[in-house]
Design an enzyme around this catalytic site. Structure first.
Site: not given
Length: 327
Positions: A137, A141
């Site tokens: 994640y 990002k």
């Protein structure tokens, strides 16, 4: 102005839509599933995935600005789903903004893009990405954020915001995860919970997006920049969890797990999930253990200076609101 919110049916996206509509701004949403709440607000909803160029093109057509809040969030799981949504999806949004001559793009990033073992204490936006991210994640990002910042140009002004641990009424992530972590009246947590953490109330996070939208239209020179967003009220994790569990009507006593045991258990969990090819995004992971053990709070001076940012609601007022809505 006409604004598209990607992920408008999500926790943050829905609040951004609500605040846009409250200002009489024509608002539309692109999400994979329809939202009754958005329908009640009068938001025009497009169904589709941000990784689908046709769906994004259809939704972007005629828009002056895009708030790109759609993302796959989590603390565990394989890389591929995160890459498709967070990286490929963001690349697609940028391409369609350019194709349809959208003037402004606000990207919802996360403070986790710079998180590293040892934590973050009062850091500002000059801190570089770590050499290695602890999970898919934050890595994806960070890749998405870099794409957005690199896309800034006279034709498309871009800004990336980094809210941290968004919570509030209807929170589907943080508070439910705390409730799941309780066992027999005990909250099982690594460390003693004295590490300071700053969080972001839902209204604060959405408010920052509208400020960035306004400022970027009036002052394109801030384009290509990134800003930390939070309550500017770091508190011990133990205190935060106590407030949130009390608001959820859950009674639990903090129970400390040894850090080494927590990391070992998390590593074993990651191996087991990988062998089972399980795509669970909120399972126990070393990234989660590190965030629970170490401090993470930030300097917000850049957001104050460039966006005139101030949290519209305090942490304590937000907790009182959370408690009332749970009644």
């Amino acid at each position: 102005m006409k604004v598209l919110v990607t992920g408008g049916s999500g926790f943050l996206g829905r609040e951004i839509c609500r605040q846009l509509v409250a200002r009489a701004i024509t608002t539309c949403s692109l999400s994979r599933r329809p939202s009754p709440a958005l329908a009640r607000l009068g938001v025009h909803q497009y169904r589709g995935d941000i990784a689908d160029p046709t769906a994004v093109s259809r939704a972007v057509t005629g828009c002056d600005a895009v708030v790109h809040s759609a993302a796959l969030a989590g603390v565990s799981g394989p890389l591929r789903p995160y890459r498709i949504t967070n990286v490929d999806g963001t690349r697609n949004v940028i391409a369609q903004c350019r194709a349809h001559k959208v003037r402004t793009l606000i990207h919802t990033s996360t403070a986790s893009v710079v998180f590293r073992p040892g934590g973050l204490e009062g850091v500002d936006e000059h801190l570089p990405y770590p050499d290695r991210h602890l999970a898919a994640y934050p890595w994806t990002k960070a890749q998405a954020e870099a794409l957005v910042l690199a896309a800034n140009s006279p034709a498309l002004a871009t800004v990336s915001l980094r809210p941290h641990i968004i919570w509030g009424p209807g929170d589907p992530h943080f508070v439910p995860a705390l409730v799941r972590a309780t066992r027999g009246g005990r909250l099982l947590m690594p460390g003693d919970g004295t590490n300071l953490i700053d969080t972001t109330h839902l209204r604060t996070a959405a408010h920052a997006h509208l400020l960035a939208l306004d400022r970027l239209h009036r002052c394109p020179s801030i384009g290509g920049r990134v800003y930390f967003i939070a309550q500017d009220d770091p508190r011990p994790l133990r205190e935060i969890t106590s407030h949130f569990l009390r608001a959820a009507r859950v009674r639990a006593r903090w129970h400390t797990l040894p850090p080494r045991l927590s990391y070992a258990t998390a590593a074993a969990s990651e191996v087991a999930l990988s062998l089972a090819r399980a795509a669970r995004t909120h399972a126990l992971s070393r990234f989660l253990v590190a965030e629970l053990l170490h401090p993470h709070w930030f300097c917000l001076e850049a957001a104050r200076r460039d966006l005139t940012f101030e949290p519209p609601i305090s942490f304590d007022a937000g907790v009182r609101e959370l408690t009332r809505t749970a009644d």
